[in-house]
Enzyme design. Structure first.
Site, PDB file in Angstrom:
ATOM      1  N   ARG A  79       0.847  -0.903  -0.203  1.00 23.95           N
ATOM      2  CA  ARG A  79      -0.143   0.244  -0.193  1.00 23.95           C
ATOM      3  C   ARG A  79       0.812   1.399  -0.126  1.00 23.95           C
ATOM      4  O   ARG A  79       1.818   1.257  -0.135  1.00 23.95           O
ATOM      5  CB  ARG A  79      -0.992  -0.286   0.797  1.00 23.95           C
ATOM      6  N   GLY A  80       0.315   2.585   0.295  1.00 18.45           N
ATOM      7  CA  GLY A  80       0.921   3.590   0.121  1.00 18.45           C
ATOM      8  C   GLY A  80       1.184   4.051   1.107  1.00 18.45           C
ATOM      9  O   GLY A  80       0.346   3.187   2.473  1.00 18.45           O
ATOM     10  N   THR A  87       2.287   2.869  10.054  1.00 16.74           N
ATOM     11  CA  THR A  87       0.990   2.363  10.870  1.00 16.74           C
ATOM     12  C   THR A  87       1.157   1.858  11.923  1.00 16.74           C
ATOM     13  O   THR A  87       1.440   0.328  11.812  1.00 16.74           O
ATOM     14  CB  THR A  87      -0.372   3.035  10.571  1.00 16.74           C
ATOM     15  N   PHE A  88      -0.039   1.245  12.932  1.00 13.89           N
ATOM     16  CA  PHE A  88      -0.582   0.493  13.916  1.00 13.89           C
ATOM     17  C   PHE A  88      -2.049   0.090  13.817  1.00 13.89           C
ATOM     18  O   PHE A  88      -2.636   0.934  13.114  1.00 13.89           O
ATOM     19  CB  PHE A  88      -0.236   0.281  15.904  1.00 13.89           C
ATOM     20  N   HIS A  89      -2.304  -1.118  13.768  1.00  6.06           N
ATOM     21  CA  HIS A  89      -3.689  -1.759  13.689  1.00  6.06           C
ATOM     22  C   HIS A  89      -3.691  -2.949  15.306  1.00  6.06           C
ATOM     23  O   HIS A  89      -2.615  -3.271  15.186  1.00  6.06           O
ATOM     24  CB  HIS A  89      -3.424  -3.029  13.048  1.00  6.06           C
ATOM     25  N   GLY A 131      -6.899  -0.113   2.342  1.00 10.91           N
ATOM     26  CA  GLY A 131      -8.043   1.148   3.004  1.00 10.91           C
ATOM     27  C   GLY A 131      -7.939   2.101   4.088  1.00 10.91           C
ATOM     28  O   GLY A 131      -7.137   2.782   4.023  1.00 10.91           O
ATOM     29  N   LEU A 132      -8.896   1.484   5.182  1.00  9.57           N
ATOM     30  CA  LEU A 132      -8.339   2.505   6.245  1.00  9.57           C
ATOM     31  C   LEU A 132      -8.886   2.024   7.251  1.00  9.57           C
ATOM     32  O   LEU A 132      -9.857   0.736   7.514  1.00  9.57           O
ATOM     33  CB  LEU A 132     -10.337   3.741   6.234  1.00  9.57           C
ATOM     34  N   ALA A 133      -8.391   2.437   8.516  1.00  9.19           N
ATOM     35  CA  ALA A 133      -8.075   1.993   9.798  1.00  9.19           C
ATOM     36  C   ALA A 133      -8.537   2.742  10.782  1.00  9.19           C
ATOM     37  O   ALA A 133      -8.378   4.866  10.764  1.00  9.19           O
ATOM     38  CB  ALA A 133      -7.303   1.730  10.615  1.00  9.19           C
ATOM     39  N   CYS A 175       2.681   7.456  10.389  1.00  6.80           N
ATOM     40  CA  CYS A 175       3.293   7.595   9.196  1.00  6.80           C
ATOM     41  C   CYS A 175       4.112   8.941   8.617  1.00  6.80           C
ATOM     42  O   CYS A 175       3.836   9.315   8.172  1.00  6.80           O
ATOM     43  CB  CYS A 175       1.639   7.888   8.588  1.00  6.80           C
TER      44      CYS A 175
END
Length: 258
Positions: free
Chosen positions: A105-106, A110-112, A186-188, A204
């Site tokens: 991805r671009g 980041t963290f999930h 996608g998104l988080a 980021c």
């Protein structure tokens, strides 16, 4: 062959709490099928003509899907991080109790984790009533997040930096992959995620910025389960599509004779 003119269906697939690797594998499988279907749609249309309800065939071949999930703690890095020491990251984050992956991805790291609503749209952008290009697609995703947050009582905005922000604090990260107008990743959206996990990275790659969540902004617990119906409804509204539960049976690997 003439294609049915219908509003696109987007299938909703709830994965629950799932390891990042397994969700990534499902994303990639759907993405690959959609790319091949895009190249061979006439052959596939004929093949499924007698099996699928007339008027929905072309849409089903697209397999537009929203994968909705949470992940156990995991850090992910994007394509721009190619020069980083990924082996060192893997070891360091493992000591914290988290996994680490570099993906296509671009964006940057980041963290999930639990308490974060992760949404992976796998879509064929050419199938929507209004032509959606890459920039407009990202703008639409941002709009979905912003309207979802506003309806829940949190005002947020776009800035020159990626993601959606409440002041100087990011509440939602975005990173996408687009190939031949097929999209994934996608998104988080931070609901009630433990924000301390972000202290181990520069989210980021944006120095001097913070993170926040719906729970922090509202001063009360806001769960992924509470947020999900609103986000799905807003997605359906802004993308001008129909949402439905994901079919039980997916299209097989496409190995039809030419």
């Amino acid at each position: 062959m003439k294609r049915p003119v219908i509003a696109p269906n987007v299938f909703i697939r709830q994965l629950g709490r799932i390891r990042y690797k397994k969700a990534l594998e499902e994303q990639q499988a759907r993405f690959d099928v959609m790319l091949e279907a895009r190249c061979r749609e006439d052959v596939l249309y004929k093949f499924y003509h007698e099996q699928l309800q007339k008027g929905h065939i072309y849409d089903l071949l697209r397999l537009n899907t929203l994968l909705l999930c949470e992940h156990p703690p995991v850090y992910t890095n994007g394509k721009r991080a190619k020069d980083e020491d990924h082996a060192a990251h893997t070891l360091a984050f493992k000591k914290l109790g988290a996994e680490y992956y570099q993906v296509d991805r671009g964006g940057l790291i980041t963290f999930h984790g639990p308490g974060q609503l992760v949404c992976y749209p796998i879509l064929d952008l050419s199938g929507f009533q209004k032509a959606i290009g890459p920039k407009y697609y990202v703008w639409l995703l941002e709009s979905v997040v912003m309207k979802t947050c506003r309806e829940l009582g949190v005002r947020c905005e776009r800035t020159d930096d990626t993601g959606i922000w409440v002041g100087n604090n990011k509440i939602c990260s975005l990173g996408v992959k687009i190939n031949r107008r097929i999209v994934c990743h996608g998104l988080a959206l931070n609901c009630n995620v433990d924000l301390d996990w972000f202290n181990h990275i520069v989210p980021c790659g944006l120095k001097g910025k913070g993170v926040t969540s719906l729970s922090k902004e509202l001063g009360e617990e806001v769960t992924v389960e509470q947020v999900t119906p609103t986000l799905v409804r807003v997605f359906e509204e802004l993308f001008k599509c129909n949402t439905a539960p994901s079919p039980e049976v997916l299209l097989p690997t496409l190995n039809l004779a030419d």
